[in-house]
Design a protein around this motif. Structure first.
Motif, short mmCIF file in Angstrom:
data_model
loop_
_atom_site.label_atom_id
_atom_site.label_comp_id
_atom_site.label_asym_id
_atom_site.label_seq_id
_atom_site.Cartn_x
_atom_site.Cartn_y
_atom_site.Cartn_z
N GLU A 528 49.20 -109.14 35.93
CA GLU A 528 49.77 -108.71 37.22
C GLU A 528 50.58 -107.46 36.95
OE1 GLU A 528 52.54 -111.40 39.15
OE2 GLU A 528 53.03 -109.91 40.70
N ASN A 589 50.77 -105.86 43.62
CA ASN A 589 51.55 -106.38 44.75
C ASN A 589 51.53 -105.40 45.92
OD1 ASN A 589 52.96 -108.92 43.70
ND2 ASN A 589 53.32 -107.43 42.08
N GLU A 621 47.97 -108.86 45.83
CA GLU A 621 48.87 -110.01 46.06
C GLU A 621 49.71 -109.76 47.30
OE1 GLU A 621 51.10 -111.16 42.62
OE2 GLU A 621 49.31 -111.27 41.34
N ASP A 650 50.81 -114.79 47.36
CA ASP A 650 51.93 -114.79 46.42
C ASP A 650 53.04 -115.73 46.90
OD1 ASP A 650 53.27 -113.99 44.19
OD2 ASP A 650 53.41 -111.87 44.75
N LYS A 671 49.05 -118.30 44.46
CA LYS A 671 50.04 -118.23 43.39
C LYS A 671 51.22 -119.11 43.78
CE LYS A 671 50.40 -114.63 40.77
NZ LYS A 671 50.68 -113.30 40.20
N GLU A 707 53.35 -119.74 38.81
CA GLU A 707 54.21 -118.61 38.45
C GLU A 707 55.48 -119.07 37.75
OE1 GLU A 707 54.21 -114.90 41.20
OE2 GLU A 707 54.77 -116.63 42.41
CA CA Z 1 53.23 -110.94 42.71
#
Ligand code: CA
Ligand code: C2E
Ligand code: CA
Length: 752
Positions: A528, A589, A621, A650, A671, A707
């Protein structure tokens, strides 16, 4: 309505008949200069024409309501007086023997004068002007001033006219009065037409105007027809008075059908250009006249002295009234400036003044309706206005009698409450809840959401504005109260915002990459990307701090373009160096604000193409909250998904966590937020959620990533619950691209 039924209907023969009468009159007069006929003949078309006009006016009144109907009824009455005058004059001609000037009895003349006066009054009382009694009096005094001036002038020349044409002086006087009144009538019509708005059709007024000069014209014709005693100036003119009247009625009639019923809208206040020059011109002319007469003859007649004195009195009175009128106008203007027209609340300026001048402790509460514009767009402005009015009434009720309540702009309200913020807290709570109960807006039930900013003490209006802005930008808090820490926070944010732009051009940003690993062994499968800001002085600023600021200022769009480009370039390089399959995917992101940018999908597509990166190598994300509202953001996500880019939800579990979102939004990966991972091995509650998410994801064929994994216990438990991918400090911290290169090169996994 019975009164409607009693009035005649408009008939299609009115106009042709009145026209026929006028033509007949002209034919008779032209022929009459050659042949003789009975002296009553010319009166037939005249009387018929005027009678038609009376009927036409009454019929026009039938089609209208309210003040417009009253106007046409009044005009009909005025025309009736003229009709009586015409009949009376016909009788004079029939029964009074004459030689030279045909007789015009004082009775007939009086009827004409009354008719004209009634018409002028009808015109003056025509609304759309919203004429006050002062304005009316001023207008009447203006007429009187003009009349007296004309009278004084006439007295000088009357003797000459009587001597030349004969007739009694009193008849001449009445005739002159008619001339004056006629001129006044035309003036009134023109004045009304130059006003910005009038309920009567403009063309109708244009047709009425020439009727005003009928009096003077008939006097001229009367003299011109002296050689032919069977012709008559009054009759000639009256036939046309009838025709023009009928045409005026017709024009009004067409306006009803053409533009629908006369508008019932509230007339806006009209400020008149009043005849300020009239008294000046009148006194000037009279002084000139009296001066010349005195110089020429050495003395002045009684009429001249009396007239001049009267004139001066009138002018003084008129000016006094006009001044009073000005004061009233100023008051109205001041009142309008103080109040909002729609809700009747105070407007912004007096509110700000009141807030600035408040001495004992007061609290300013500013309320902004969220989404008012979309309510207005979807339900229409009438419903929008109704909503605002009802909401205003509700606020006023809650605030109580001691509060100052104002509408500060479109959908912003302000309240000045006596007491400190602590003392008024209960009222503020009730104000905040005012929109929760549905408001009825033109047949719709609407609930309004609000943002509220509060401040008390020094500079409270400006501070409440700051608090309001803060309440508007953060969806979680709808009531924000100004305090020192808020100010400090805002100042800091402002500094950051200014710095961000500079940092972007100065190249102070770089990307780091945190491995996403496979469970249970911990081999890297993806990364990421995360942004970092290192300032020239070496200080690093967390994205958690500057990304929200970049979002608020919109700079995130530009910054995001740089991020996507950098990440795509990096991913392409890794593919070339380590092989196409070395990483499943690289996460980037994308914040809520970026999703609102319509150019986003195209920008991503361009970056992919530029670096030759297959779309499925990129995972965007997004957070649940960003797409929860649908609209533009969801459309962007759909467009990205269509490009082939993968979509990850996310921080899953911290937002709305709507399972429905998994259907509407094209999600590939969930996530699971760090908070659930932290809760593992603790309460069974948290585990249940984490487990359920894994189950649902599996059933829906979605990938999952846990995460923020920090301990081996967490990793083991996640594996048991069904998680196959994880990310966290346990496996690897975010690292430079070169560090990732090293990880990938020997193909060594990072052991858990
Ligand atoms: Ca993220
Ligand atoms: P995020 O997308 O949830 O990113 C994960 C954050 O968790 C990262 O913080 C990462 O360093 C941190 N993290 C990862 N593993 C662990 C762990 O085991 N323990 C703890 N305590 N933290 C861990 P970071 O880099 O500070 O980023 C914070 C947030 O800023 C991100 O949250 C993301 O919302 C945003 N952000 C970061 N980079 C970008 C970017 O390039 N664009 C946009 N729009 N937002 C970004
Ligand atoms: Ca996250």
């Amino acid at each position: 309505m019975t009164r409607t039924a009693s009035l005649p209907r408009w008939r299609s023969w009115f106009v042709p008949f009145a026209a026929l009468m006028a033509v007949a009159e002209v034919v008779m007069i032209v022929a009459g200069t050659h042949i003789g006929f009975h002296r009553l003949l010319v009166w037939i078309p005249a009387v018929c024409g005027v009678a038609t006009a009376v009927t036409a006016f009454a019929a026009t009144a039938r089609g209208a309501t309210g003040p417009l109907r009253l106007f046409w009824q009044r005009v009909a009455v005025a025309m009736s007086a003229v009709l009586i005058g015409a009949v009376s004059q016909t009788a004079d001609i029939a029964f009074v023997p004459f030689d030279g000037m045909p007789p015009l009895g004082s009775r007939a003349l009086l009827c004409y004068v009354i008719g004209t006066l009634l018409a002028i009054i009808a015109l003056l009382r025509l609304p759309g002007g919203g004429r006050s009694w002062r304005q009316l009096t001023t207008a009447v005094l203006d007429l009187a001033v003009v009349g007296v001036t004309a009278g004084v002038a006439a007295s000088e020349y009357l003797g000459w006219a009587v001597g030349k044409f004969g007739g009694r002086a009193s008849t001449w006087w009445l005739n002159l009065a008619m001339v004056a009144i006629g001129v006044a009538g035309v003036t009134v019509v023109v004045k009304i037409m130059s006003a910005r708005r009038s309920p009567a059709a403009r063309t109708a007024l244009w047709w009425l105007a020439p009727i005003g000069i009928a009096g003077p014209l008939s006097v001229i014709l009367m003299t011109a027809f002296l050689p032919w005693p069977h012709l008559n100036g009054s009759a000639a003119v009256l036939a046309f008075v009838g025709l023009f009247g009928v045409l005026a009625g017709h024009a009004q009639q067409r306006a009803y059908t053409g533009r629908g019923a006369p508008s019932s809208r509230v007339a806006h206040p009209v400020v008149y250009r009043r005849g300020a020059a009239i008294p000046l011109v009148a006194t000037g002319l009279t002084s000139l006249l009296v001066g010349t007469v005195y110089l020429r003859t050495g003395h002045l007649t009684t009429i001249q002295v009396a007239g001049t004195t009267l004139l001066l009195l009138l002018v003084v009175t008129r000016q006094a009234f006009a001044l009073g009128e000005n004061a009233t106008l100023l008051e109205t203007v001041a009142r309008q400036a103080m109040h909002d027209e729609l809700t009747g609340l105070y407007s912004r300026r007096p509110f700000v003044t009141a807030a600035a001048g408040a001495e004992s402790p007061h609290t300013v509460v500013l309320i902004d309706l969220k989404d008012f514009r979309s309510i207005n767009d979807s339900l229409g402005p009438v419903a929008g206005d109704a909503l605002l009015t009802e909401y205003a009434a509700r606020l006023t009720r809650i605030a109580g009698g001691d509060a100052v309540v104002a509408r500060l702009g479109g959908d912003e309200f302000g309240l000045l409450l006596p007491g400190t913020a602590e003392e008024t807290a209960a009222t503020v709570d009730r104000l905040a809840a005012a929109g929760d109960e549905p408001l009825s807006a033109a047949g719709h039930e609407v609930v309004v959401e609000v943002s509220i900013g509060i401040a008390d003490g020094i500079d409270m209006y400006r501070r409440a504005e700051i608090a309001l802005r803060e309440a508007g930008t953060h969806t979680d808090a709808r009531v924000v109260r100004w305090d020192v820490s808020l100010q400090r926070h805002l100042n800091q944010r402002a500094t950051v915002a200014a710095d961000l732009r500079r940092a972007l051009t100065a190249g102070e940003f770089h990307m780091v990459y945190q491995p996403v690993v496979a469970l249970p062994h911990g081999l890297i499968t993806g990364v990421e990307s995360l942004i970092r800001w290192t300032r020239a002085d070496g200080r690093t600023i967390s994205p958690a701090e500057f990304v929200p600021v970049a979002e608020e200022t919109g700079l995130i769009v530009e910054l995001g373009e740089w991020i996507v480009d950098t990440v795509c370039a990096q991913a392409a390089q890794w593919r070339r160096r380590h092989g196409a399959d070395v990483l499943d995917s690289i996460g980037v992101n994308v914040s809520a604000r970026q999703l609102l940018d319509p150019g986003l999908p195209e920008m991503v597509a361009a970056a992919l193409a530029r670096h030759g990166l297959p779309a499925e190598q990129l995972t965007v994300e997004i957070t649940e909250t960003a797409v929860f509202g649908g609209g533009r953001a969801l459309a962007s996500v759909q467009a990205l998904s269509e490009l082939g880019v993968h979509i990850a939800l996310d921080d899953f579990g911290t937002g709305h966590s709507s399972l429905g979102l998994l259907r509407t939004c094209p999600v590939d990966v969930i996530k699971v937020d760090k908070s659930f991972v932290d809760g593992l091995n603790g309460t069974p509650h948290q585990e249940a959620i984490a487990g359920a998410i894994a189950d649902i994801a599996e059933k829906m064929d979605l990938g999952t990533v846990a995460e923020g994994v920090e301990t081996p216990e967490q990793a083991r438990r996640l594996f048991e619950l069904g998680y196959r991918r994880a990310q966290g400090f346990l496996f690897a911290r975010p690292m430079s691209a070169a560090a990732i290169d090293e990880l990938l090169d020997p193909g060594i996994g990072i052991a858990a």
